[in-house]
Design a protein around this motif. Structure first.
Motif, short mmCIF file in Angstrom:
data_model
loop_
_atom_site.label_atom_id
_atom_site.label_comp_id
_atom_site.label_asym_id
_atom_site.label_seq_id
_atom_site.Cartn_x
_atom_site.Cartn_y
_atom_site.Cartn_z
N GLY A 290 5.16 -6.14 -41.36
CA GLY A 290 5.45 -4.85 -42.01
C GLY A 290 5.06 -3.67 -41.14
N LEU A 291 3.90 -3.79 -40.46
CA LEU A 291 3.45 -2.71 -39.59
C LEU A 291 4.39 -2.53 -38.40
N ASN A 292 4.84 -3.65 -37.82
CA ASN A 292 5.81 -3.56 -36.71
C ASN A 292 7.07 -2.81 -37.14
N GLN A 293 7.54 -3.10 -38.33
CA GLN A 293 8.75 -2.43 -38.82
C GLN A 293 8.52 -0.93 -38.96
N ARG A 294 7.36 -0.56 -39.47
CA ARG A 294 7.08 0.87 -39.67
C ARG A 294 6.95 1.60 -38.33
N LEU A 295 6.29 0.97 -37.37
CA LEU A 295 6.14 1.60 -36.05
C LEU A 295 7.50 1.69 -35.34
N ALA A 296 8.29 0.64 -35.44
CA ALA A 296 9.61 0.65 -34.80
C ALA A 296 10.49 1.76 -35.38
N ALA A 297 10.38 1.98 -36.68
CA ALA A 297 11.18 3.02 -37.33
C ALA A 297 10.81 4.41 -36.83
N GLU A 298 9.59 4.57 -36.31
CA GLU A 298 9.13 5.87 -35.81
C GLU A 298 9.14 5.93 -34.28
N SER A 299 9.87 5.00 -33.64
CA SER A 299 9.87 4.91 -32.18
C SER A 299 11.22 5.32 -31.60
N GLU A 300 11.17 6.03 -30.48
CA GLU A 300 12.41 6.33 -29.76
C GLU A 300 13.01 5.07 -29.15
N GLU A 301 12.13 4.12 -28.77
CA GLU A 301 12.59 2.88 -28.17
C GLU A 301 11.82 1.70 -28.76
N ALA A 302 12.52 0.60 -28.93
CA ALA A 302 11.87 -0.66 -29.29
C ALA A 302 12.61 -1.76 -28.54
N ALA A 303 11.87 -2.78 -28.11
CA ALA A 303 12.48 -3.85 -27.34
C ALA A 303 11.79 -5.16 -27.64
N LEU A 304 12.53 -6.24 -27.47
CA LEU A 304 12.00 -7.59 -27.64
C LEU A 304 11.96 -8.25 -26.26
N VAL A 305 10.80 -8.81 -25.90
CA VAL A 305 10.63 -9.46 -24.61
C VAL A 305 10.53 -10.97 -24.84
N VAL A 306 11.41 -11.72 -24.19
CA VAL A 306 11.45 -13.18 -24.31
C VAL A 306 11.58 -13.75 -22.91
N ALA A 307 10.63 -14.60 -22.51
CA ALA A 307 10.66 -15.24 -21.18
C ALA A 307 10.82 -14.21 -20.07
N GLY A 308 10.19 -13.06 -20.26
CA GLY A 308 10.26 -12.02 -19.25
C GLY A 308 11.53 -11.21 -19.27
N ARG A 309 12.47 -11.56 -20.11
CA ARG A 309 13.73 -10.80 -20.25
C ARG A 309 13.59 -9.81 -21.39
N VAL A 310 14.21 -8.66 -21.24
CA VAL A 310 14.04 -7.57 -22.19
C VAL A 310 15.33 -7.30 -22.93
N LEU A 311 15.24 -7.30 -24.26
CA LEU A 311 16.39 -6.97 -25.11
C LEU A 311 16.06 -5.68 -25.84
N GLU A 312 16.78 -4.62 -25.48
CA GLU A 312 16.56 -3.34 -26.14
C GLU A 312 17.09 -3.41 -27.57
N LEU A 313 16.32 -2.90 -28.51
CA LEU A 313 16.69 -2.94 -29.93
C LEU A 313 17.18 -1.56 -30.35
N GLY A 314 18.37 -1.51 -30.86
CA GLY A 314 18.96 -0.25 -31.28
C GLY A 314 18.32 0.31 -32.53
#
Length: 314
Positions: A290-314
């Motif tokens: 829940g906290l991650n969702q709240r912080l992401a909603a207030e962020s200019e950028e959010a991204a998911l990192v998997v195996a060193g690869r970065v997926l930008e989250l719209g």
């Protein structure tokens, strides 16, 4: 000073002849080749410009009076002449982006300095990835700007956070994890993180993230939100009643929303693991999600990192 690039690659070019790495293979398959470094300064080939050797490279004197600091080759970090603010710097950013942060730290690179990546090769996965990184490294060092990086254990999220701020002249690294000298594995991980960070970064170990976000205006790296939450749950005795920690979470989200800093925070993506088997584990997972969702909603950028690869989250 007008800097025209006609080649950006390391001496062997990019892709390197005979190299079968993924970076070189991608370019070769696309029919793309970058030639070795070739630069024209104010209409004159770099080789024909006056220069003064410095450790790790040379200072170039342009025909119109401008001055540039140039890395001699891959892996080199040219030392600036004391008191000089350069018109341009041509650096091995594929290998040492933190050197740009150092040059900004000592005043050799200013907001008006042109920053150019040279000696590029397969140390960076692709030209697109280099462009992505350059966008971070040329971004203003102050805020407000918020980035939330999510990932599982050993996903590379901390390294990505450090990479995004590598070229900043000053960074406050906020370590929220516990100091546990009785756990050799944890101590080894903390030591590795410290050695990876530039020496001029400041480090503070605290769970008072609200004060940090209120007081700072420059670059801040928070590593990480999960360890902060665990400490807050302990302090509030909230493992059986998570609502006891809610005021602290609300304060953090409010401070995150109002901060004037350029802050990059690392957090654990709880949806990547198996459902916890303990009550406390399930409580922690629910609250952190829940906290991650709240912080992401207030962020200019959010991204998911998997195996060193970065997926930008719209």
């Amino acid at each position: 000073m007008n800097v025209e690039l006609r080649g950006i690659a390391a001496p062997g070019g990019w892709p390197a002849p005979g190299c079968r790495c993924a970076s070189c293979s991608r370019l070769r398959a696309a029919g793309v080749r970058h030639g070795p470094v070739s630069v024209v300064v104010d209409g004159v080939a770099m080789e024909d410009c006056a220069r003064t050797d410095v450790p790790g490279g040379f200072e170039l004197h342009g025909p119109r009076g401008g001055r540039a600091l140039v890395a001699a080759g891959p892996g080199t970090r040219p030392e600036p002449v004391s008191g000089v603010e350069y018109d341009a710097v041509l650096l091995d950013l594929a290998g040492s982006p933190e050197h740009l942060g150092y040059l900004r730290h000592v005043g050799a690179v200013a907001a008006t300095t042109e920053v150019v990546a040279i000696h590029v090769d397969h140390r960076v996965p692709s030209p697109v990835e280099l462009e992505r990184r350059m966008a971070f490294w040329n971004r203003p060092h102050h805020g407000p700007h918020r980035t939330l990086l999510l990932g599982g254990a050993r996903s590379g999220k901390s390294a990505e956070a450090e990479l995004r701020l590598a070229a900043c002249p000053e960074v406050l690294y906020v370590a929220t994890g516990p100091v546990n000298d009785d756990d050799p594995g944890w101590t080894e991980r903390v030591t590795a993180h410290r050695l990876r960070r530039p020496a001029w970064w400041r480090t503070v170990e605290t769970t008072d993230l609200v004060s940090v976000l209120k007081d700072e205006t420059g670059a801040v790296l928070v590593d990480g939100v999960g360890t902060w939450l665990a400490a807050v749950m302990d302090e509030a005795a909230a493992w059986e009643d998570p609502s006891l920690a809610q005021p602290r979470l609300d304060d953090l989200v409010s401070a995150w929303r109002r901060t004037e800093a350029r802050v990059v925070a690392v957090s654990d993506e709880v949806g990547l693991a198996l459902l916890p088997t303990t009550t406390s584990g399930r409580v922690f997972s629910d609250v952190l999600g829940g906290l991650n969702q709240r912080l992401a909603a207030e962020s200019e950028e959010a991204a998911l990192v998997v195996a060193g690869r970065v997926l930008e989250l719209g």
